[in-house]
Design a protein around this motif. Structure first.
Motif, PDB file in Angstrom:
ATOM      1  N   SER A  29       0.812  -1.340  -0.010  1.00  0.00           N
ATOM      2  CA  SER A  29       0.140  -0.052  -0.082  1.00  0.00           C
ATOM      3  C   SER A  29       0.909   1.253   0.047  1.00  0.00           C
ATOM      4  O   SER A  29       2.061   1.070   0.246  1.00  0.00           O
ATOM      5  N   VAL A  30       0.309   2.313  -0.193  1.00  0.00           N
ATOM      6  CA  VAL A  30       0.992   3.738  -0.326  1.00  0.00           C
ATOM      7  C   VAL A  30       1.815   3.869   0.831  1.00  0.00           C
ATOM      8  O   VAL A  30       2.943   4.273   1.198  1.00  0.00           O
ATOM      9  N   GLU A  31       1.047   3.662   2.009  1.00  0.00           N
ATOM     10  CA  GLU A  31       1.612   3.799   3.322  1.00  0.00           C
ATOM     11  C   GLU A  31       2.508   2.800   3.633  1.00  0.00           C
ATOM     12  O   GLU A  31       3.282   2.792   4.741  1.00  0.00           O
ATOM     13  N   GLY A  32       2.728   1.713   3.152  1.00  0.00           N
ATOM     14  CA  GLY A  32       3.424   0.462   3.479  1.00  0.00           C
ATOM     15  C   GLY A  32       3.198  -0.122   4.393  1.00  0.00           C
ATOM     16  O   GLY A  32       3.788  -1.279   4.910  1.00  0.00           O
ATOM     17  N   GLU A  33       1.923  -0.123   4.924  1.00  0.00           N
ATOM     18  CA  GLU A  33       1.383  -1.112   6.115  1.00  0.00           C
ATOM     19  C   GLU A  33       0.850  -2.248   5.622  1.00  0.00           C
ATOM     20  O   GLU A  33       0.653  -3.220   6.428  1.00  0.00           O
ATOM     21  N   THR A  34       0.498  -2.406   4.513  1.00  0.00           N
ATOM     22  CA  THR A  34      -0.112  -3.687   3.829  1.00  0.00           C
ATOM     23  C   THR A  34       0.817  -4.046   2.760  1.00  0.00           C
ATOM     24  O   THR A  34       1.115  -3.346   1.799  1.00  0.00           O
ATOM     25  N   GLN A  35       1.255  -5.358   2.914  1.00  0.00           N
ATOM     26  CA  GLN A  35       2.004  -6.052   1.792  1.00  0.00           C
ATOM     27  C   GLN A  35       1.418  -7.049   1.521  1.00  0.00           C
ATOM     28  O   GLN A  35       0.852  -8.161   2.068  1.00  0.00           O
ATOM     29  N   TRP A  36       1.598  -7.254   0.077  1.00  0.00           N
ATOM     30  CA  TRP A  36       1.209  -8.653  -0.671  1.00  0.00           C
ATOM     31  C   TRP A  36       2.523  -9.331  -0.987  1.00  0.00           C
ATOM     32  O   TRP A  36       3.454  -8.684  -1.741  1.00  0.00           O
ATOM     33  N   ALA A  37       2.559 -10.911  -0.634  1.00  0.00           N
ATOM     34  CA  ALA A  37       3.636 -11.629  -1.017  1.00  0.00           C
ATOM     35  C   ALA A  37       3.358 -12.946  -1.496  1.00  0.00           C
ATOM     36  O   ALA A  37       2.107 -13.277  -1.264  1.00  0.00           O
ATOM     37  N   VAL A  38       3.939 -13.722  -2.158  1.00  0.00           N
ATOM     38  CA  VAL A  38       3.919 -15.019  -2.533  1.00  0.00           C
ATOM     39  C   VAL A  38       4.873 -15.883  -2.212  1.00  0.00           C
ATOM     40  O   VAL A  38       6.125 -15.514  -1.785  1.00  0.00           O
ATOM     41  N   GLN A  39       4.721 -17.317  -2.039  1.00  0.00           N
ATOM     42  CA  GLN A  39       5.693 -18.224  -1.205  1.00  0.00           C
ATOM     43  C   GLN A  39       6.320 -18.800  -2.639  1.00  0.00           C
ATOM     44  O   GLN A  39       5.694 -19.253  -3.377  1.00  0.00           O
ATOM     45  N   PRO A  40       7.621 -18.565  -2.433  1.00  0.00           N
ATOM     46  CA  PRO A  40       8.302 -19.122  -3.434  1.00  0.00           C
ATOM     47  C   PRO A  40       8.216 -20.774  -3.669  1.00  0.00           C
ATOM     48  O   PRO A  40       8.122 -21.300  -2.662  1.00  0.00           O
ATOM     49  N   GLY A  41       8.057 -21.096  -4.892  1.00  0.00           N
ATOM     50  CA  GLY A  41       8.020 -22.666  -4.987  1.00  0.00           C
ATOM     51  C   GLY A  41       6.632 -22.963  -4.812  1.00  0.00           C
ATOM     52  O   GLY A  41       6.300 -24.137  -5.186  1.00  0.00           O
ATOM     53  N   SER A  42       5.654 -22.243  -4.693  1.00  0.00           N
ATOM     54  CA  SER A  42       4.148 -22.559  -4.378  1.00  0.00           C
ATOM     55  C   SER A  42       3.508 -22.628  -5.951  1.00  0.00           C
ATOM     56  O   SER A  42       2.379 -23.444  -5.701  1.00  0.00           O
ATOM     57  N   LEU A  43       4.038 -22.291  -6.988  1.00  0.00           N
ATOM     58  CA  LEU A  43       3.203 -22.296  -8.212  1.00  0.00           C
ATOM     59  C   LEU A  43       2.838 -23.750  -8.608  1.00  0.00           C
ATOM     60  O   LEU A  43       3.661 -24.806  -8.459  1.00  0.00           O
ATOM     61  N   GLU A  44       1.680 -23.869  -8.959  1.00  0.00           N
ATOM     62  CA  GLU A  44       1.276 -25.230  -9.523  1.00  0.00           C
ATOM     63  C   GLU A  44       0.142 -24.830 -10.626  1.00  0.00           C
ATOM     64  O   GLU A  44      -0.361 -24.031 -10.380  1.00  0.00           O
TER      65      GLU A  44
END
Length: 134
Positions: A29-44
């Motif tokens: 988010s602009v404020e940096g309070e919310t972050q979105w992430a993915v787990q490496p190796g999780s693609l299926e």
């Protein structure tokens, strides 16, 4: 494109699920309070109950202000990846439907960042497999 580099990491790196630093942040988010992430190796690759071929990753949304972490699965259909527009679908970790968001590559939305990352990782995995074929 930064998402293709992240996509390569997403498909290639195997990790321990308990190490917080091993998640790949792809949006904030602009404020940096919310972050979105993915787990490496999780693609299926999988299929929906309706038979649609999809690329799926495990993701999380972290709210640093409240220390809340929500875990999800996000997917994009291979067809939508090819069109570079469509829906990112959010599921609970058990695979039950939660909601969906529209995306169009290049639009700058969080859903688009998710889709570009998922589709880039899927494309990378397919090309990698094709290079090993006769």
């Amino acid at each position: 494109m930064k998402y293709l580099l992240l996509a390569a990491v997403l498909t290639c790196v195997s990790t321990s699920a308990n190490a917080q630093s091993e998640w790949i942040n792809f949006a904030a988010s602009v404020e940096g309070e919310t972050q979105w992430a993915v787990q490496p190796g999780s693609l299926e690759f999988s299929q929906t109950q309706g038979g649609t071929v999809i690329a799926v990753v495990i993701g999380r949304i972290t709210d640093t202000k409240t220390s809340r972490i929500d875990l999800y699965k996000w997917y994009v259909s291979v067809s939508d990846c090819n069109k570079q527009m469509g829906k990112v679908v959010t599921l609970n970790i058990d695979g039950s439907y939660q909601f969906e968001n529209d995306f169009v590559f290049g639009s700058g939305s969080i859903a688009t960042a998710m889709a570009e990352l998922i589709c880039g990782a899927a494309d990378y995995r397919i090309k990698e497999a094709n290079e090993k074929s006769l």
